[in-house]
Design a protein around this motif. Structure first.
Motif, mmCIF file in Angstrom:
data_model
loop_
_atom_site.group_PDB
_atom_site.id
_atom_site.type_symbol
_atom_site.label_atom_id
_atom_site.label_comp_id
_atom_site.label_asym_id
_atom_site.label_seq_id
_atom_site.Cartn_x
_atom_site.Cartn_y
_atom_site.Cartn_z
ATOM 1 N N GLY A 43 90.659 75.841 30.511
ATOM 2 C CA GLY A 43 90.313 76.336 29.186
ATOM 3 C C GLY A 43 90.742 77.766 29.004
ATOM 4 N N LEU A 44 90.225 78.373 27.938
ATOM 5 C CA LEU A 44 90.519 79.764 27.599
ATOM 6 C C LEU A 44 89.323 80.622 27.984
ATOM 7 C CD1 LEU A 44 92.203 81.961 26.152
ATOM 8 C CD2 LEU A 44 91.084 81.229 24.023
ATOM 9 N N VAL A 45 89.583 81.701 28.715
ATOM 10 C CA VAL A 45 88.512 82.583 29.152
ATOM 11 C C VAL A 45 89.013 84.015 29.101
ATOM 12 C CG1 VAL A 45 89.165 82.396 31.590
ATOM 13 C CG2 VAL A 45 86.810 82.955 30.992
ATOM 14 N N GLN A 46 88.097 84.948 28.878
ATOM 15 C CA GLN A 46 88.480 86.358 28.871
ATOM 16 C C GLN A 46 88.624 86.882 30.293
ATOM 17 O OE1 GLN A 46 85.530 88.408 26.463
ATOM 18 N NE2 GLN A 46 86.825 88.222 24.657
ATOM 19 N N ALA A 47 89.423 87.901 30.439
ATOM 20 C CA ALA A 47 89.579 88.539 31.740
ATOM 21 C C ALA A 47 88.215 88.954 32.288
ATOM 22 C CB ALA A 47 90.493 89.749 31.626
ATOM 23 N N GLY A 48 88.019 88.694 33.569
ATOM 24 C CA GLY A 48 86.740 88.976 34.206
ATOM 25 C C GLY A 48 85.792 87.788 34.203
ATOM 26 N N GLY A 49 86.139 86.773 33.440
ATOM 27 C CA GLY A 49 85.281 85.602 33.342
ATOM 28 C C GLY A 49 85.505 84.612 34.476
ATOM 29 N N SER A 50 84.841 83.461 34.373
ATOM 30 C CA SER A 50 84.868 82.449 35.429
ATOM 31 C C SER A 50 85.122 81.068 34.842
ATOM 32 C CB SER A 50 83.545 82.426 36.185
ATOM 33 O OG SER A 50 83.281 83.660 36.821
ATOM 34 N N LEU A 51 85.697 80.217 35.671
ATOM 35 C CA LEU A 51 85.869 78.803 35.350
ATOM 36 C C LEU A 51 85.720 78.002 36.636
ATOM 37 C CD1 LEU A 51 89.027 78.565 33.019
ATOM 38 C CD2 LEU A 51 86.665 78.015 32.375
ATOM 39 N N ARG A 52 85.336 76.739 36.500
ATOM 40 C CA ARG A 52 85.341 75.834 37.635
ATOM 41 C C ARG A 52 86.196 74.626 37.292
ATOM 42 N NH1 ARG A 52 80.626 72.331 40.640
ATOM 43 N NH2 ARG A 52 80.902 71.062 38.758
ATOM 44 N N LEU A 53 87.225 74.428 38.067
ATOM 45 C CA LEU A 53 88.076 73.259 37.916
ATOM 46 C C LEU A 53 87.578 72.143 38.824
ATOM 47 C CD1 LEU A 53 91.624 74.909 37.981
ATOM 48 C CD2 LEU A 53 90.056 74.615 36.048
ATOM 49 N N SER A 54 87.762 70.913 38.363
ATOM 50 C CA SER A 54 87.426 69.743 39.158
ATOM 51 C C SER A 54 88.655 68.859 39.311
ATOM 52 C CB SER A 54 86.315 68.936 38.487
ATOM 53 O OG SER A 54 85.134 69.688 38.361
ATOM 54 N N CYS A 55 88.691 68.142 40.420
ATOM 55 C CA CYS A 55 89.760 67.183 40.673
ATOM 56 C C CYS A 55 89.110 65.912 41.188
ATOM 57 C CB CYS A 55 90.748 67.743 41.682
ATOM 58 S SG CYS A 55 92.020 66.554 42.203
ATOM 59 N N ALA A 56 89.126 64.877 40.372
ATOM 60 C CA ALA A 56 88.529 63.601 40.749
ATOM 61 C C ALA A 56 89.590 62.696 41.344
ATOM 62 C CB ALA A 56 87.899 62.945 39.525
ATOM 63 N N ALA A 57 89.265 62.093 42.474
ATOM 64 C CA ALA A 57 90.221 61.255 43.191
ATOM 65 C C ALA A 57 89.776 59.804 43.203
ATOM 66 C CB ALA A 57 90.379 61.753 44.615
ATOM 67 N N SER A 58 90.755 58.924 43.194
ATOM 68 C CA SER A 58 90.461 57.492 43.302
ATOM 69 C C SER A 58 91.640 56.803 43.976
ATOM 70 C CB SER A 58 90.233 56.883 41.917
ATOM 71 O OG SER A 58 91.395 57.011 41.119
ATOM 72 N N GLY A 59 91.395 55.635 44.486
ATOM 73 C CA GLY A 59 92.469 54.825 45.041
ATOM 74 C C GLY A 59 92.388 54.638 46.538
ATOM 75 N N ARG A 60 92.476 55.719 47.290
ATOM 76 C CA ARG A 60 92.416 55.617 48.739
ATOM 77 C C ARG A 60 91.211 56.410 49.234
ATOM 78 N NH1 ARG A 60 96.826 54.030 51.903
ATOM 79 N NH2 ARG A 60 98.048 52.493 50.765
ATOM 80 N N THR A 61 91.008 56.435 50.507
ATOM 81 C CA THR A 61 89.860 57.119 51.079
ATOM 82 C C THR A 61 90.036 58.626 50.955
ATOM 83 O OG1 THR A 61 89.610 55.312 52.648
ATOM 84 C CG2 THR A 61 88.376 57.327 53.088
ATOM 85 N N PHE A 62 89.376 59.179 49.978
ATOM 86 C CA PHE A 62 89.506 60.600 49.668
ATOM 87 C C PHE A 62 89.153 61.479 50.853
ATOM 88 C CE2 PHE A 62 89.290 64.345 47.094
ATOM 89 C CZ PHE A 62 88.165 65.044 47.493
ATOM 90 N N SER A 63 88.176 61.032 51.614
ATOM 91 C CA SER A 63 87.623 61.906 52.643
ATOM 92 C C SER A 63 88.610 62.243 53.744
ATOM 93 C CB SER A 63 86.373 61.276 53.254
ATOM 94 O OG SER A 63 86.707 60.046 53.858
ATOM 95 N N ILE A 64 89.698 61.497 53.880
ATOM 96 C CA ILE A 64 90.640 61.770 54.962
ATOM 97 C C ILE A 64 91.804 62.635 54.515
ATOM 98 C CG2 ILE A 64 90.044 59.602 56.089
ATOM 99 C CD1 ILE A 64 92.797 58.545 55.203
ATOM 100 N N TYR A 65 91.800 63.053 53.275
ATOM 101 C CA TYR A 65 92.935 63.775 52.737
ATOM 102 C C TYR A 65 92.730 65.282 52.777
ATOM 103 C CZ TYR A 65 95.336 59.700 50.799
ATOM 104 O OH TYR A 65 96.029 58.532 50.648
ATOM 105 N N THR A 66 93.787 66.010 53.114
ATOM 106 C CA THR A 66 93.841 67.436 52.828
ATOM 107 C C THR A 66 94.003 67.587 51.327
ATOM 108 O OG1 THR A 66 94.855 68.016 54.942
ATOM 109 C CG2 THR A 66 95.206 69.533 53.107
#
Length: 123
Positions: free
Chosen positions: A10-33
């Motif tokens: 999104g759009l944020v002002q300098a000094g602000g914060s954001l949290r990005l997420s990445c949702a995985a599906s398909g194979r066993t996520f836990s074994i991936y870098t």
């Protein structure tokens, strides 16, 4: 391969914060870098951060060290990037990447990619 979907940009002002997420599906996520990369207009894709499959190892680009935090929740098949003290130069499309054997900062070694989420930091 694993399928990846980013969100949280999104759009944020300098000094602000954001949290990005990445949702995985398909194979066993836990074994991936898992890793985050970013690409600004006219520039090459650059490494941001990576985390080992267990979460025990992390690796950050110098430009984000101390400001960004990578984390993962294997039970939810989701990786996160907490971004604090954002700067205009952090503006880019942010991509998550995954690979069962890779460890490093070169995008070529990661086999699965999301579609990206735009982060814009205004001054």
């Amino acid at each position: 391969q694993v399928q990846l979907v980013e969100s949280g940009g999104g759009l944020v002002q300098a000094g602000g914060s954001l949290r990005l997420s990445c949702a995985a599906s398909g194979r066993t996520f836990s074994i991936y870098t898992m890793a985050w990369f970013r690409q600004a207009p006219g520039k090459e894709r650059e490494f941001v951060a990576a985390m080992s499959w267990s979460g025990g190892r992390t690796y950050y680009a110098d430009s984000v060290k101390g400001r960004f935090t990578i984390s993962r929740d294997n039970a939810k098949n989701t990786m996160y990037l907490r971004m604090n003290s954002l700067k205009p130069e952090d503006t880019a499309v942010y991509y998550c990447a995954a690979d069962p054997t890779a460890w490093g900062n070169r995008p070529q070694i990661f086999g699965s990619w999301g579609q990206g989420t735009q982060v814009t930091v205004s001054s």
